[in-house]
Write an enzyme that holds these catalytic residues in place. Structure first.
Site, mmCIF file in Angstrom:
data_model
loop_
_atom_site.group_PDB
_atom_site.id
_atom_site.type_symbol
_atom_site.label_atom_id
_atom_site.label_comp_id
_atom_site.label_asym_id
_atom_site.label_seq_id
_atom_site.Cartn_x
_atom_site.Cartn_y
_atom_site.Cartn_z
ATOM 1 N N SER A 1 0.838 -1.191 0.000
ATOM 2 C CA SER A 1 0.000 0.000 0.000
ATOM 3 C C SER A 1 0.881 1.252 0.000
ATOM 4 O O SER A 1 2.084 1.177 0.232
ATOM 5 C CB SER A 1 -0.889 0.013 1.238
ATOM 6 O OG SER A 1 -0.124 0.356 2.371
ATOM 7 N N LYS A 2 0.233 2.360 -0.261
ATOM 8 C CA LYS A 2 0.958 3.620 -0.281
ATOM 9 C C LYS A 2 1.571 3.892 1.087
ATOM 10 O O LYS A 2 2.648 4.462 1.202
ATOM 11 C CB LYS A 2 0.019 4.753 -0.697
ATOM 12 C CG LYS A 2 0.733 6.078 -0.817
ATOM 13 C CD LYS A 2 -0.142 7.137 -1.409
ATOM 14 C CE LYS A 2 0.574 8.473 -1.423
ATOM 15 N NZ LYS A 2 1.132 8.854 -0.110
#
Ligand code: GLU
Length: 505
Positions: A262-263
């Site tokens: 994920s970011k």
């Protein structure tokens, strides 16, 4: 059936920055298309206007331009199968929705969101399907006259796919083999909404893949659950003869721990998850990009190519062109690929080693200039030649190399304490005299003369070199001393030594 020309597509929705996993998907599509002499299509899937983000499309195009992934057809590239932006294909989809309604493969439903919510409260694990559809307000449960009347009155409706239960649906996946599910678990998916007169992702995706003559659908694992529905849609249209073959790529996993990348992992561990820097138009937030962080496009390609596949050899460095014949979609792993961002850094370093000093100098020269130094590209190249192998990124060169261009004005306290002895000033004075008398200031000539002098005087080589380094560099780092002094030249070397002797005493 005659062999069809290979055609693949990359079909992002313009909902923000392109995630690095999407770049990997596009890369695998590209490699597959090129190795089969096929076409690569760029399609924009923007039927969900709520999620549209301005600038996203341009961002995606620029990302691939930077990476050297070229498309043959599509938005901004042109081609015979356009338009390639789904929002410009409304009429086409309407026609195909009509076709499904006519053949009884789809039906009209009027249930409002509130009614659907109420049913969910009433029936446990409610799913809109064969077991429940007759309890709902749709063209299967209502007389035709009423359906027509409601539509004439302007009531909004959706078109749902009528999924027949009891059918085994097979997805022929190049990576996962024959993926089988029973149609019973699928719900009657919404294919079209009258409110915005647009199809949903599923319908638009299938119609376009068919009309654009797509032969292989290569996409992320997150789309695998949609694949049975897509197979059924192909069949409902009677297009099974040209059904594309599927390949659902392995997920990209967090660098550590469980779950998908994920970011936030990037923010936490300090690596980009986007190809280019992204300025979110809504929040104003700026997210790091591989390009702006100083990665070479070749390194990003090489790194991504190996996330889920490898050629099965010891060798790791491959250019995009070299990957084309080697890539094998059937050898992709089913299991998720850990996003080892350190490996990405390693690749960048390897590309720095591989590139010539003058290639790196071209990139480093603007940084030197930006730091207020006027110098020639030859001098920058010389420095790069000495120092490039020590860094992972070009931008790391300046802090390491600034002393070549800018004389030290301060002397690192720690180094001074350790390296500047009682007799250092005296020894440096002698060394300066010796240097002054040298006619040949080459590395070799200096080395010979200085070593002779040290031996004659019975000095310790280490002590002399450390003190000398402090005078020229201002601290304890840098390449060989004679390389430094030869680069600086006699005059600058002497000036720096003089200043240091005065200041350090
Ligand atoms: N629009 C989908 C996406 O954003 C395309 C999925 C597919 O390739 O079918 O990834």
């Amino acid at each position: 059936m005659a062999e069809r020309r290979v055609r693949v597509r990359f079909a992002p929705s313009p909902t923000g920055a392109l995630h690095i996993g999407g770049v990997r998907t596009a890369l695998y599509n590209y490699l597959f298309a090129r190795q089969h002499g096929g076409d690569m299509i760029f399609r924009i899937e923007d039927t969900d206007s709520n999620r549209f983000v301005p600038g996203a499309e341009e961002y995606i195009i620029e990302s691939f331009r930077w990476l050297g992934i070229n498309f043959d057809e599509g938005v901004s590239f042109g081609g015979e199968h356009g338009p390639y932006r789904q929002s410009e294909r409304r009429e086409i989809y309407k026609k195909y929705v009509g076709q499904l309604l006519e053949s009884g493969k789809a039906y009209i439903a009027f249930d409002t969101p509130e009614e659907l919510e109420a049913k969910r409260g009433e029936i446990q694990n409610f799913q809109y399907d064969a077991s429940t559809r007759l309890l709902m307000r749709n063209s299967l449960s209502m007389p035709k006259e009423e359906v027509d009347r409601l539509i004439a009155e302007g009531q909004q409706y959706v078109v749902r796919f009528k999924i027949e239960p009891g059918e085994a649906v097979h997805v022929d996946d190049l990576i996962r083999g024959d993926v089988k599910i029973m149609s019973d678990i699928l719900d009657d998916k919404v294919l079209y909404k009258s409110a915005d007169q647009l199809p949903t992702y599923h319908l638009a995706n299938i119609v376009d893949d068919h009309l654009m003559e797509v032969t292989h659908v290569i996409r992320g694992e997150e789309w695998l659950p949609s694949a049975p529905l897509h197979v059924l849609l192909y069949k409902a249209f009677g297009w099974e003869d040209t059904m594309p073959r599927f390949a659902h790529l392995p997920l990209l996993l967090k660098p550590e721990g469980k779950g998908k990348l994920s970011k936030r992992d990037g923010d936490r561990l300090g690596f980009p998850v986007f190809p280019l820097e992204w300025h979110d138009p809504k929040t104003g937030e700026v997210s790091a990009g591989y390009r702006e962080s100083g990665y070479f496009p070749e390194a990003v390609i090489n790194f991504l190519a190996f996330l889920g596949w490898n050629p099965g050899t010891e060798r790791e460095m491959y250019s995009l062109d070299e990957l084309v014949p080697l890539f094998d979609i059937t050898k992709c792993s089913k299991a998720g690929a850990r996003f080892d961002y350190q490996k990405g850094i390693w690749f960048n370093h390897e590309y720095i080693l591989q590139k010539t000093p003058s290639e790196i100098a071209e990139l480093f020269a603007p940084i030197v200039r930006a730091n207020g130094v006027e110098t020639s590209i030859e001098r920058v190249t010389k420095v790069v030649e000495m120092m490039k192998d020590r860094v992972n990124f070009v931008k790391e060169l300046w802090p390491l190399c600034s002393f070549f261009f800018v004389a030290p004005t301060e002397y690192d306290e720690k180094t001074r304490k350790k390296r500047w002895k009682e007799d250092s000033a005296q020894a440096m004075g002698e060394l300066a005299t010796l240097i002054e008398e040298l006619d040949d200031f080459s590395v070799e000539a200096q080395e010979k003369a200085v070593h002779e002098w040290i031996e004659q005087k019975g000095y310790k080589l280490g002590n002399i070199m450390n003190a000398w380094r402090l005078t020229l560099v201002g601290e304890g780092k840098g390449p060989g001393m004679f390389d430094i002094s030869a680069f600086l030249g006699k005059e600058e070397t002497l000036a720096r030594m003089k200043r240091a002797i005065e200041s350090l005493g």
